[in-house]
Design an enzyme around this catalytic site. Structure first.
Site, PDB file in Angstrom:
ATOM      1  N   ASP A 130       0.847  -1.194   0.000  1.00  0.00           N
ATOM      2  CA  ASP A 130       0.000   0.000   0.000  1.00  0.00           C
ATOM      3  C   ASP A 130       0.884   1.247   0.000  1.00  0.00           C
ATOM      4  O   ASP A 130       1.328   1.706   1.050  1.00  0.00           O
ATOM      5  CB  ASP A 130      -0.923  -0.015   1.230  1.00  0.00           C
ATOM      6  CG  ASP A 130      -1.860   1.189   1.256  1.00  0.00           C
ATOM      7  OD1 ASP A 130      -1.932   1.906   0.233  1.00  0.00           O
ATOM      8  OD2 ASP A 130      -2.530   1.398   2.291  1.00  0.00           O
ATOM      9  N   LYS A 180       1.598   7.949   0.471  1.00  0.00           N
ATOM     10  CA  LYS A 180       1.998   7.979   1.880  1.00  0.00           C
ATOM     11  C   LYS A 180       3.367   8.628   2.023  1.00  0.00           C
ATOM     12  O   LYS A 180       4.167   8.624   1.089  1.00  0.00           O
ATOM     13  CB  LYS A 180       2.088   6.539   2.420  1.00  0.00           C
ATOM     14  CG  LYS A 180       0.761   5.844   2.621  1.00  0.00           C
ATOM     15  CD  LYS A 180       0.954   4.453   3.202  1.00  0.00           C
ATOM     16  CE  LYS A 180      -0.364   3.740   3.407  1.00  0.00           C
ATOM     17  NZ  LYS A 180      -1.268   4.376   4.390  1.00  0.00           N
ATOM     18  N   ASP A 218       0.062  -4.980   4.707  1.00  0.00           N
ATOM     19  CA  ASP A 218      -1.331  -4.601   4.466  1.00  0.00           C
ATOM     20  C   ASP A 218      -2.145  -5.768   3.889  1.00  0.00           C
ATOM     21  O   ASP A 218      -3.310  -5.602   3.549  1.00  0.00           O
ATOM     22  CB  ASP A 218      -1.368  -3.388   3.523  1.00  0.00           C
ATOM     23  CG  ASP A 218      -2.540  -2.465   3.802  1.00  0.00           C
ATOM     24  OD1 ASP A 218      -3.146  -2.571   4.879  1.00  0.00           O
ATOM     25  OD2 ASP A 218      -2.850  -1.635   2.920  1.00  0.00           O
ATOM     26  N   GLU A 255      -7.997   2.583   0.421  1.00  0.00           N
ATOM     27  CA  GLU A 255      -8.238   1.577  -0.627  1.00  0.00           C
ATOM     28  C   GLU A 255      -8.809   0.273  -0.084  1.00  0.00           C
ATOM     29  O   GLU A 255      -9.463  -0.461  -0.810  1.00  0.00           O
ATOM     30  CB  GLU A 255      -6.938   1.303  -1.397  1.00  0.00           C
ATOM     31  CG  GLU A 255      -5.990   0.270  -0.781  1.00  0.00           C
ATOM     32  CD  GLU A 255      -5.420   0.680   0.582  1.00  0.00           C
ATOM     33  OE1 GLU A 255      -5.444   1.884   0.898  1.00  0.00           O
ATOM     34  OE2 GLU A 255      -4.978  -0.210   1.327  1.00  0.00           O
ATOM     35  N   ARG A 285     -11.248  -0.355   1.977  1.00  0.00           N
ATOM     36  CA  ARG A 285     -12.716  -0.409   1.905  1.00  0.00           C
ATOM     37  C   ARG A 285     -13.201  -0.515   0.462  1.00  0.00           C
ATOM     38  O   ARG A 285     -14.299  -0.994   0.217  1.00  0.00           O
ATOM     39  CB  ARG A 285     -13.300   0.817   2.630  1.00  0.00           C
ATOM     40  CG  ARG A 285     -12.858   2.118   2.064  1.00  0.00           C
ATOM     41  CD  ARG A 285     -13.061   3.286   3.010  1.00  0.00           C
ATOM     42  NE  ARG A 285     -11.931   3.472   3.929  1.00  0.00           N
ATOM     43  CZ  ARG A 285     -11.845   4.441   4.825  1.00  0.00           C
ATOM     44  NH1 ARG A 285     -12.825   5.328   4.938  1.00  0.00           N
ATOM     45  NH2 ARG A 285     -10.802   4.547   5.612  1.00  0.00           N
TER      46      ARG A 285
HETATM   47  N1  BES Z   1      -3.327   0.244   5.162  1.00  0.00           N
HETATM   48  C1  BES Z   1      -3.700   1.523   5.647  1.00  0.00           C
HETATM   49  C2  BES Z   1      -3.985   1.527   7.145  1.00  0.00           C
HETATM   50  C3  BES Z   1      -2.817   1.362   8.054  1.00  0.00           C
HETATM   51  C4  BES Z   1      -2.136   2.445   8.523  1.00  0.00           C
HETATM   52  C5  BES Z   1      -2.442   0.112   8.480  1.00  0.00           C
HETATM   53  C6  BES Z   1      -1.079   2.300   9.392  1.00  0.00           C
HETATM   54  C7  BES Z   1      -1.407  -0.040   9.348  1.00  0.00           C
HETATM   55  C8  BES Z   1      -0.721   1.058   9.810  1.00  0.00           C
HETATM   56  C9  BES Z   1      -4.956   1.987   4.952  1.00  0.00           C
HETATM   57  O1  BES Z   1      -5.090   1.589   3.646  1.00  0.00           O
HETATM   58  C10 BES Z   1      -4.889   3.487   4.953  1.00  0.00           C
HETATM   59  O2  BES Z   1      -4.029   4.005   4.327  1.00  0.00           O
HETATM   60  N2  BES Z   1      -5.827   4.125   5.666  1.00  0.00           N
HETATM   61  C11 BES Z   1      -5.842   5.516   5.765  1.00  0.00           C
HETATM   62  C12 BES Z   1      -7.258   5.990   5.607  1.00  0.00           C
HETATM   63  C13 BES Z   1      -7.395   7.467   5.440  1.00  0.00           C
HETATM   64  C14 BES Z   1      -6.844   7.906   4.101  1.00  0.00           C
HETATM   65  C15 BES Z   1      -8.861   7.841   5.550  1.00  0.00           C
HETATM   66  C16 BES Z   1      -5.299   5.926   7.135  1.00  0.00           C
HETATM   67  O3  BES Z   1      -5.612   5.249   8.117  1.00  0.00           O
HETATM   68  O4  BES Z   1      -4.525   6.862   7.195  1.00  0.00           O
HETATM   69 ZN    ZN Z   2      -4.153  -0.151   3.141  1.00  0.00          ZN
HETATM   70 MN    MN Z   3      -4.089   2.880   2.313  1.00  0.00          MN
END
Ligand code: BES
Ligand code: ZN
Ligand code: MN
Length: 481
Positions: free
Chosen positions: A255, A262, A273, A334, A336
């Site tokens: 991811d 990111k 992920d 992504e 969801r």
């Molecule tokens: N895979 C990430 C969530 C994640 C973050 C897992 C840190 C483990 C450690 C997910 O796909 C994500 O990026 N979520 C975002 C959502 C936001 C853009 C609404 C997040 O949590 O920042």
């Molecule tokens: Zn993710």
């Molecule tokens: Mn993500």
């Protein structure tokens, strides 16, 4: 590691080291000449039997084993962690043949299971891509006070569960240049063939024909084609199950965040992920052996979330398999987007109950840290059953809210829903998003972003993927009525 349960008294248990549990402030009584030594160790106050505390005694008098390891269990004994810590202690000293003995008051099925799983999980090291892997235990043999026949079934079950959890950890440990969607499907196929489960892999063309455009949108920036991995378990035919449990696991093999990229710092962790998907596949390996009386199907959407000239853009609108349209305000939300199509498909295929595991949000880590998995549901009865399974397996789930008041955050001016809310309650709005696709099917969502990975090794477990929820899922199926 070779594992066996052996009859015989504690004095006959042989090996490089013998683990014996020690409750806090209570010297173990083995009925052997070393009992006096053990009493003295406790009297000295140097070892108290606190949780995951370990003491080593050479040439214990009256015992066949070369060494004795006292595994501190604390006041309410958690043998999984105590034996995990003792096994890691033994492994770090390059002992190869490990024995353990459980006294009558700790010889019940739950303790036999916990102790055995603890050893299997503690021995695991994610070092198989190092030129010089660390030393491993070669054998583990358990004996118990009382009738070993009672302990045998629990021991066999523990080996199944521990190995299944370590299989999930293997998948999570692989770097993303190895573990892409195709490789995950290959590993799932291998597991299914070895365990006699049925497997179906839905490729990109078929996903398009089916109409899973939300899932496809996430994958379109990657050179790696997306796949939906489906593994089926059917119970023995004499049972005619009415229920059909669907286990759904997020498997984003890397991811990057996509166009909503990111930060570089910590991005390497995003190989994990796919740990929701790995947990579901691990659970299926155990389910194949435990043969529960319920039909279980695993659904693992496997994609890579990358940046390219073909990548999905913020503002894109996709039509999901359910017919609802979603505005992608952030390409990093992504999980969801791949889960909604998968949940809809699982319902179309007749699942009556759904449980999903996903490393879905950073917000759940803000809320619960790395201790509890966040749980969300539309059905308190299913939630309670899952919670009970988790408790029996020593896994921690904290119920979070999941109600309609959170829906407002997902309003979109141009589509039926947006894929993100505001900053606040981010793990809850993510859960609500999924619920829109799960309702009215009874469903539990587990956000394992904080629990699927250990940033630092614990006394009982190595750094890296934990295999969280493998045992809970297997237990949920195994205890289905
Ligand atoms: N895979 C990430 C969530 C994640 C973050 C897992 C840190 C483990 C450690 C997910 O796909 C994500 O990026 N979520 C975002 C959502 C936001 C853009 C609404 C997040 O949590 O920042
Ligand atoms: Zn993710
Ligand atoms: Mn993500």
């Amino acid at each position: 590691m070779k594992t066996k349960i052996v009859p015989g008294p504690v004095s006959a248990a042989a090996g490089d080291a013998l683990i014996v549990p020690a409750l806090e402030d209570k010297a173990p009584v083995l009925g052997a000449a070393c009992d006096e030594t053990l009493a003295r160790i406790f009297a000295s106050g140097e070892f108290k039997g606190k949780a995951q505390e370990v003491a080593l005694i050479h040439a214990p008098a009256g015992l066949a084993a070369a060494r004795l390891i006292l595994a501190g269990c604390g006041k309410t004994p958690d043998l999984r962690r105590a034996f995990g810590a003792a096994a890691r202690f033994a492994r770090q000293r390059k002992f190869s043949d490990l024995a353990a003995w459980l006294p009558a008051d700790l010889a019940g099925a739950e303790h036999v299971e916990a102790a055995t799983e603890g050893v299997l999980l503690g021995d695991y090291e994610p070092d198989f891509r190092k030129s010089e892997p660390v030393s491993r235990l070669v054998s583990f043999s358990l004996s118990v006070a009382g009738d070993p026949a009672d302990a045998e079934a629990a021991f066999a079950r523990a080996v199944v569960l521990g190995e299944a959890q370590n299989f999930a950890r293997d998948l999570g440990n692989e770097p993303s240049n190895v573990m892409n969607p195709t490789e995950l499907a290959n590993r799932a196929r291998l597991m299914a063939n070895q365990t006699g489960l049925e497997i179906e892999i839905i490729d990109e063309d078929r996903l398009r024909q089916l109409g899973m455009r939300s899932l496809l949108g996430v994958a379109q920036g990657s050179a790696e084609p997306p796949l939906l991995i489906i593994v089926r378990y059917l119970p023995p035919t004499e049972n005619t199950p009415k229920d059909h449990l669907g286990l759904v696991g997020k498997a984003v093999t890397f991811d990057s965040g996509g166009i909503s990229i990111k930060p570089a710092d910590g991005m390497e962790k995003m190989k994990y992920d796919m740990c929701g998907g790995a947990a579901v596949l691990g659970a299926m390996q155990a389910i194949a052996a435990l043969k529960p009386p319920v039909a279980v199907t695993a659904f693992v959407p496997a994609v890579e979330n990358m940046v390219s000239g073909q990548a999905q853009r913020p503002g894109d609108i996709v039509k999901t398999l359910s017919g609802k349209t979603v505005e992608v305000l952030n390409t990093d939300a992504e999980g969801r987007l791949i889960l909604n199509d998968t949940i809809t498909y699982a319902r179309q295929l007749g699942c009556t109950h759904l449980v999903d595991a996903a490393t879905l949000t950073g917000s759940v880590v803000v809320a619960l840290g790395h201790v509890y998995t966040g749980g969300y549901t539309n059905d308190p009865v299913l939630f309670d059953r899952l919670q009970a399974a988790a408790r029996r397996q020593g896994e921690k789930i904290w119920q979070m809210p999941c109600e309609e008041e959170y829906k407002d955050a997902l309003k979109s001016a141009f589509a039926d829903m947006a894929n993100i809310g505001t900053r606040w309650g981010g793990s809850i709005t993510a859960a609500w998003f999924l619920r829109e696709f799960a309702d009215p099917t009874p469903w539990v969502h587990l956000d394992v972003a904080g629990t699927a990975w250990l940033d630092e090794a614990k006394a009982w477990m190595a750094k890296g993927p934990t295999g969280a929820m493998v045992r809970t899922f297997a237990e949920l199926a195994a205890s289905w009525r």
